[in-house]
Design a protein around this motif. Structure first.
Motif, short mmCIF file in Angstrom:
data_model
loop_
_atom_site.label_atom_id
_atom_site.label_comp_id
_atom_site.label_asym_id
_atom_site.label_seq_id
_atom_site.Cartn_x
_atom_site.Cartn_y
_atom_site.Cartn_z
N SER A 112 -0.10 -5.48 -0.39
CA SER A 112 0.56 -5.72 0.90
C SER A 112 0.88 -4.40 1.60
O SER A 112 0.72 -4.28 2.82
CB SER A 112 1.84 -6.52 0.70
N LEU B 261 -2.25 -3.07 3.11
CA LEU B 261 -2.55 -3.81 4.34
C LEU B 261 -1.67 -3.33 5.49
O LEU B 261 -2.15 -3.12 6.61
CB LEU B 261 -2.35 -5.31 4.11
N GLY C 256 1.47 -8.75 6.34
CA GLY C 256 1.70 -7.81 5.24
C GLY C 256 3.16 -7.78 4.82
O GLY C 256 3.47 -7.74 3.62
N TYR D 262 4.48 -9.05 1.26
CA TYR D 262 5.20 -8.07 0.43
C TYR D 262 6.50 -8.66 -0.09
O TYR D 262 6.81 -8.57 -1.29
CB TYR D 262 5.47 -6.79 1.23
#
Length: 399
Positions: free
Chosen positions: A274, A277, A298, A302
């Motif tokens: 994440s 990203l 993201g 996360y």
């Protein structure tokens, strides 16, 4: 200073909590802890200057630090083996629910600029409930046994598990050597050859938890969501908070089936992906048209990944892997690492972002997540389905 003072004081409180829990017991420490929590809440609510506010935050921070060290310790010591992981996750779940409740409590600020006093004052209520609730809660039978209070330990076991299980649990306590002639560990014992490896694992878990970027993501989430066209700070915070609650609910159902270690590895892997990203969404020109949406995705992924393992597992795992004679102090030391790391992130995150850019910082967080996966794969032991006594004998065969 108003924000970071609490975090620094919490580090001090976590040390205090370990010593108090060993001396007075778990439930009595909770009751004592209500004192700085209540006074701190009152001072911050009525403060007429910054100095009074900081004193109130210091007291509240000490109380929070004590609680953060004692809660996972108490839960691990009173929980049946087969649901210990789920109960530890419930603790994290209610922390997440508490964060959402605090967000809701802040909504009247848009209509009443002085409502912040009411928000601080509300903190008195859970502090009082904590003190009252612990009056009726059973003491940890493991602590009682360690103090040589055998009859009280048996009574506590009967209250927690039923009278029919008293002989079984007492046998486990005796087998593990708790209540033996070996003296209670001092702070210096934590750094001895016998315990240092397991203590370092505890400190490392909280180091990775914080330096993997969770608080930075939360601090920066409002700006990320604005870039995607979500102008409401409340909506952004609510989405992050809801993701945290949802992931923690899933974690509580998996903790005693999948195990602590596998959830940690899965969690930090997801957090690292994440973060990557997020970093790319800010810098990769090919993704520019979708940068706002990708940043939101993201962030949510996360937080979800964090709540699956990195959030709930460390506080649950540490009391499980520490021997009884060092458990309270070792948990306190590990929680101190948590609060110090949190303090550093909160104090310097925005300055570092201004100097290097958010994309570079997120890449560093992704690298920390990768290091965490490698560390946990090689150093963390699985504890699901094993009693605290079994774990202690396996990790410390000489005790």
């Amino acid at each position: 200073w108003v924000v970071s003072t609490l975090l620094a004081a919490a580090a001090v409180g976590s040390f205090t909590g370990g010593a108090l829990a060993d001396k007075f017991g778990r439930t009595r420490t909770f009751q004592l802890d209500a004192i700085p929590l209540i006074i701190g809440a009152v001072l911050t609510a009525i403060a007429q200057n910054v100095q009074t506010m900081i004193i109130g935050r210091l007291l509240a921070g000490i109380g929070i630090g004590i609680t953060s060290a004692i809660v996972p310790l108490y839960i691990s010591e009173i929980s049946p083996t087969d649901i210990r992981g789920a109960l530890g996750s419930v603790n994290q779940l209610f922390i997440c629910i508490g964060i959402l409740a605090a967000l809701v409590a802040g909504l009247p600020l848009s209509r009443s600029p002085v409502w912040w006093r009411g928000m601080f004052g509300l903190a008195v209520i859970p502090s009082i409930l904590l003190a009252l609730g612990m009056t009726y809660s059973p003491e940890s039978p493991r602590w009682l046994f360690q103090q040589g209070k055998i009859s009280e330990a048996e009574k506590s076991i009967g209250t927690l598990y039923g009278k029919e299980r008293v002989p079984e649990v007492m046998y486990e306590l005796r087998t593990a050597g708790q209540g033996s002639t070996e003296p209670e560990a001092g702070w210096i014992d934590l750094f001895s050859k016998r315990y240092w490896k397991v203590v370092s694992v505890g400190a490392a878990l909280f180091f990775f938890q914080q330096f993997a970027g969770i608080n930075a993501v939360v601090y920066y989430s409002t700006a990320v969501f604005r870039s995607a066209g979500i102008a409401s700070d409340v909506a952004a915070s609510a989405l992050v908070g809801a993701s945290n609650v949802f992931g923690t609910v899933i974690a509580s159902s998996l903790m005693d089936r999948q195990g602590r270690k596998s959830l940690l590895i899965t969690s930090f892997s997801g957090m690292g992906a994440s973060m990557l990203l997020l970093s790319l969404s800010f810098t990769w020109k090919v993704l520019a048209p979708y940068s706002g949406i990708l940043a939101v995705v993201g962030t949510v992924l996360y937080v979800l990944s964090f709540s699956l393992g990195a959030g709930p597992v460390p506080a649950l795992l540490l009391p499980e892997i520490f021997a009884s004679r060092i458990r309270a102090k070792a948990v306190a030391l590990s929680l101190c690492m948590h609060w110090i790391s949190n303090f550093v992130i909160g104090l310097y995150f925005l300055s570092v972002v201004d100097k290097f850019g958010i994309s570079v910082v997120y890449l560093v967080f992704a690298a920390v997540c990768l290091l965490a996966v490698l560390f946990m794969a090689g150093n963390v032991v699985e504890t699901k389905g094993r009693s605290l006594e079994e774990i202690e004998l396996a990790l410390n065969p000489t005790t």
